[in-house]
Design an enzyme around this catalytic site. Structure first.
Site, PDB file in Angstrom:
ATOM      1  CE  LYS A   1      -6.029   2.921  -5.156  1.00 26.42           C
ATOM      2  NZ  LYS A   1      -4.629   3.135  -4.942  1.00 26.42           N
TER       3      LYS A   1
ATOM      4  CB  CYS B   1      -4.803   0.286  -0.351  1.00 26.06           C
ATOM      5  SG  CYS B   1      -3.663   1.593   0.066  1.00 26.06           S
TER       6      CYS B   1
HETATM    7  N1  SAJ Z   1      -0.706 -10.240   0.171  1.00 29.09           N
HETATM    8  C1  SAJ Z   1      -0.884 -11.610   0.310  1.00 29.09           C
HETATM    9  N2  SAJ Z   1      -0.608 -12.415  -0.754  1.00 29.09           N
HETATM   10  C2  SAJ Z   1      -0.126 -11.908  -1.946  1.00 29.09           C
HETATM   11  C3  SAJ Z   1       0.040 -10.521  -2.077  1.00 29.09           C
HETATM   12  C4  SAJ Z   1      -0.253  -9.698  -0.998  1.00 29.09           C
HETATM   13  O1  SAJ Z   1      -1.301 -12.106   1.362  1.00 29.09           O
HETATM   14  O2  SAJ Z   1       0.133 -12.723  -2.845  1.00 29.09           O
HETATM   15  C5  SAJ Z   1      -1.020  -9.360   1.321  1.00 29.09           C
HETATM   16  C6  SAJ Z   1       0.192  -8.586   1.831  1.00 29.09           C
HETATM   17  O3  SAJ Z   1       0.931  -9.350   2.727  1.00 29.09           O
HETATM   18  C7  SAJ Z   1      -0.480  -7.390   2.485  1.00 29.09           C
HETATM   19  C8  SAJ Z   1      -1.690  -7.136   1.593  1.00 29.09           C
HETATM   20  O4  SAJ Z   1      -1.897  -8.343   0.868  1.00 29.09           O
HETATM   21  O5  SAJ Z   1      -0.934  -7.706   3.792  1.00 29.09           O
HETATM   22  C9  SAJ Z   1      -1.530  -5.982   0.616  1.00 29.09           C
HETATM   23  O6  SAJ Z   1      -0.221  -5.969   0.065  1.00 29.09           O
HETATM   24  P1  SAJ Z   1       0.049  -5.623  -1.485  1.00 29.09           P
HETATM   25  O7  SAJ Z   1       1.515  -5.685  -1.709  1.00 29.09           O
HETATM   26  O8  SAJ Z   1      -0.779  -6.496  -2.345  1.00 29.09           O
HETATM   27  O9  SAJ Z   1      -0.543  -4.171  -1.694  1.00 29.09           O
HETATM   28  P2  SAJ Z   1      -0.360  -2.743  -0.949  1.00 29.09           P
HETATM   29  O10 SAJ Z   1      -1.508  -2.573  -0.023  1.00 29.09           O
HETATM   30  O11 SAJ Z   1       0.993  -2.526  -0.417  1.00 29.09           O
HETATM   31  O12 SAJ Z   1      -0.525  -1.745  -2.230  1.00 29.09           O
HETATM   32  C10 SAJ Z   1      -1.684  -1.873  -3.053  1.00 29.09           C
HETATM   33  C11 SAJ Z   1      -1.234  -1.913  -4.521  1.00 29.09           C
HETATM   34  N3  SAJ Z   1      -2.355  -2.271  -5.373  1.00 29.09           N
HETATM   35  C12 SAJ Z   1      -2.262  -3.290  -6.268  1.00 29.09           C
HETATM   36  O13 SAJ Z   1      -1.265  -3.980  -6.395  1.00 29.09           O
HETATM   37  C13 SAJ Z   1      -3.465  -3.524  -7.117  1.00 29.09           C
HETATM   38  C14 SAJ Z   1      -0.667  -0.546  -4.916  1.00 29.09           C
HETATM   39  O14 SAJ Z   1      -0.364  -0.514  -6.319  1.00 29.09           O
HETATM   40  C15 SAJ Z   1      -1.684   0.565  -4.583  1.00 29.09           C
HETATM   41  O15 SAJ Z   1      -1.160   1.853  -4.917  1.00 29.09           O
HETATM   42  C16 SAJ Z   1      -1.948   0.513  -3.091  1.00 29.09           C
HETATM   43  O16 SAJ Z   1      -2.533  -0.764  -2.785  1.00 29.09           O
HETATM   44  C17 SAJ Z   1      -2.896   1.646  -2.743  1.00 29.09           C
HETATM   45  O17 SAJ Z   1      -2.424   2.667  -2.216  1.00 29.09           O
HETATM   46  O18 SAJ Z   1      -4.084   1.545  -3.071  1.00 29.09           O
END
Ligand code: SAJ
Length: 417
Positions: free
Chosen positions: A212, A266
């Site tokens: 994870k 996360c």
């Molecule tokens: N972000 C960027 N650029 C990107 C992708 C995301 O700047 O290309 C930023 C987003 O705007 C946000 C942050 O990253 O601020 C996180 O967003 P996210 O969509 O990447 O992830 P979370 O936090 O919503 O959910 C993540 C997911 N983990 C992965 O994709 C590996 C989800 O599957 C997990 O269950 C979750 O964390 C968790 O609970 O751990």
């Protein structure tokens, strides 16, 4: 105990409540446990205390069929799922106090044979810590039947659902189940198989914990790469989104998108658990965290520079406060940090915040004199600088003519001027 009929889910938050609801709608008798009386009351009324698509239907259905109820005190059950927060402490190691509090509730209810699953994102060996903590309270039990004592079965099954898609991903994602013993892993697999249509992969507890953390660190490192490129591109005077889109035409390149920083509870937290575990070795993971954490300050400096060059009464439209697109979740949002920092560094400048998914400003911005919440058109019309912090769909409809003559600082690459 191979036949699990009742499940207590401890912690009715963004993960616990959906898990409780999906188990209940798949035939199990579920008791949700939470320290917050308002959460308990709202679940018992069949209502959901936060926004998550389709969760409301599941909770209302399960409660009305008598399959789900909520309580403050932990009951007896065949299986316990712990889904409580694991924030980090001042030194960025994991705070296990919520897990320990859950254990104190569970321990008196155990008879031996129960399955206890830790779902909370956890540092390596937290599942074992939970087991040892329970045995400290219940020396009459064991983890392996040693000395003829009845055993409890412990497993780690990290949640991996994406906020906004939780009810879909709970069913369709693969799951990793790590047992302290193989028997515990098998039993936990059977429980998740009641609703999970993905593959359920069995391993040991510590590998599951690391899996994870590694998934979220992988994403953090890749976002840091994109954020670093955005700073370098800005210095070169080129468009980072065009750059990334061109590079991504290579068959083995897939760069993520830069943004104003990494938010949520996360990805900005979990990598630190690996760094705390291996401070000498986790160099890349630590640097990525620092790159992403520095990005909001870089954005603030951009806005302050733009303000210096603009007429004295220039207002700033701040588009978006959520931590990512099309959700109402403001937790650990870089957009809030950026807004707050600009509001204090440029105290005489009015910040017109647009966040279509909330009705009032979050606590951190509520009593800040120069910050107000308003509609999109009005904010853009009255502001000389337009700062895009979230790529909400609502913002993609902005009429380019309305932006004529304004300075646009677009951290998400949704506006082409
Ligand atoms: N972000 C960027 N650029 C990107 C992708 C995301 O700047 O290309 C930023 C987003 O705007 C946000 C942050 O990253 O601020 C996180 O967003 P996210 O969509 O990447 O992830 P979370 O936090 O919503 O959910 C993540 C997911 N983990 C992965 O994709 C590996 C989800 O599957 C997990 O269950 C979750 O964390 C968790 O609970 O751990």
């Amino acid at each position: 105990m191979n036949n699990i009929k009742t499940v207590a889910v401890v912690g009715l938050g963004y993960i616990g409540l959906p898990t409780a609801a999906i188990l209940a709608t798949n035939g199990l008798q579920v008791i949700g446990v939470d320290v917050n009386q308002q959460t308990v009351d709202s679940v018992n009324r069949g209502e959901v205390p936060f926004v998550e698509p389709d969760l409301g239907i599941h909770v209302a259905g399960a409660v009305s069929q008598g399959k789900l109820r909520a309580t403050i005190t932990t009951p007896k059950a065949d299986a316990f799922i712990v889904a409580v927060p694991t924030p980090f402490k001042q030194d960025r190691s994991a705070d296990l106090s919520y897990i320990e509090a859950a254990a104190r509730g569970i321990a008196p209810q155990l008879e031996g044979g129960e399955l206890i699953i830790l779902e909370s994102t956890s540092p390596p060996r937290a599942t074992r810590h939970l087991g040892e903590y329970i045995l400290g309270l219940r020396p009459d039990l064991s983890l392996d039947g040693a000395d003829g004592k009845p055993s409890i079965l412990l497993a780690h099954c990290p949640e991996r659902v994406l906020p906004g898609r939780v009810m879909i991903e709970l069913v369709t994602n693969d799951r990793i189940v790590g047992g302290v013993t193989p028997e515990a892993a098998e039993l936990a697999k059977g429980l998740y198989a009641t609703f999970c249509q993905g593959n359920i992969h069995l391993t040991d507890d510590v590998t599951a914990e690391m899996a994870k953390l590694v998934e979220n660190s992988y994403r953090d490192v890749n976002i840091a790469f994109a954020n670093e490129l955005s700073v370098i591109s800005d210095g070169l005077g080129i468009d980072v989104w065009e750059l990334i889109s061109l590079a991504n035409h290579h068959p083995r390149v897939n760069i993520l998108q830069p943004g104003p920083g990494v938010g949520g509870h996360c990805i900005a937290v979990d990598p630190w658990f690996i760094v705390a575990e291996a401070p000498e070795d986790a160099k890349l993971i630590r640097t990525a965290r620092m790159v992403n954490d520095a990005k909001p300050l870089w954005v603030v400096d951009k806005v302050l520079d733009a303000l210096k060059a603009a007429p004295a009464d220039t207002e700033v439209a701040v588009l978006g406060l959520a931590f990512k697109a099309n959700i109402d979740d403001l937790r650990e949002s870089p957009a809030i940090e950026i807004t707050r920092l600009i509001s204090s560094a440029a105290a005489g400048t009015r910040l017109n915040v647009v966040e279509p998914h909330v009705r009032e400003l979050p606590q951190q911005l509520q009593f800040v004199e120069n910050v107000r919440l308003m509609g999109l058109s009005e904010a853009v019309r009255t502001s000389g600088i337009v700062l895009v912090l979230v790529d909400h769909d609502d913002f993609k409809t902005i009429d380019m003519a309305e932006l004529y003559g304004k300075q646009v600082i677009d951290t998400r690459g949704i506006i082409s001027v």
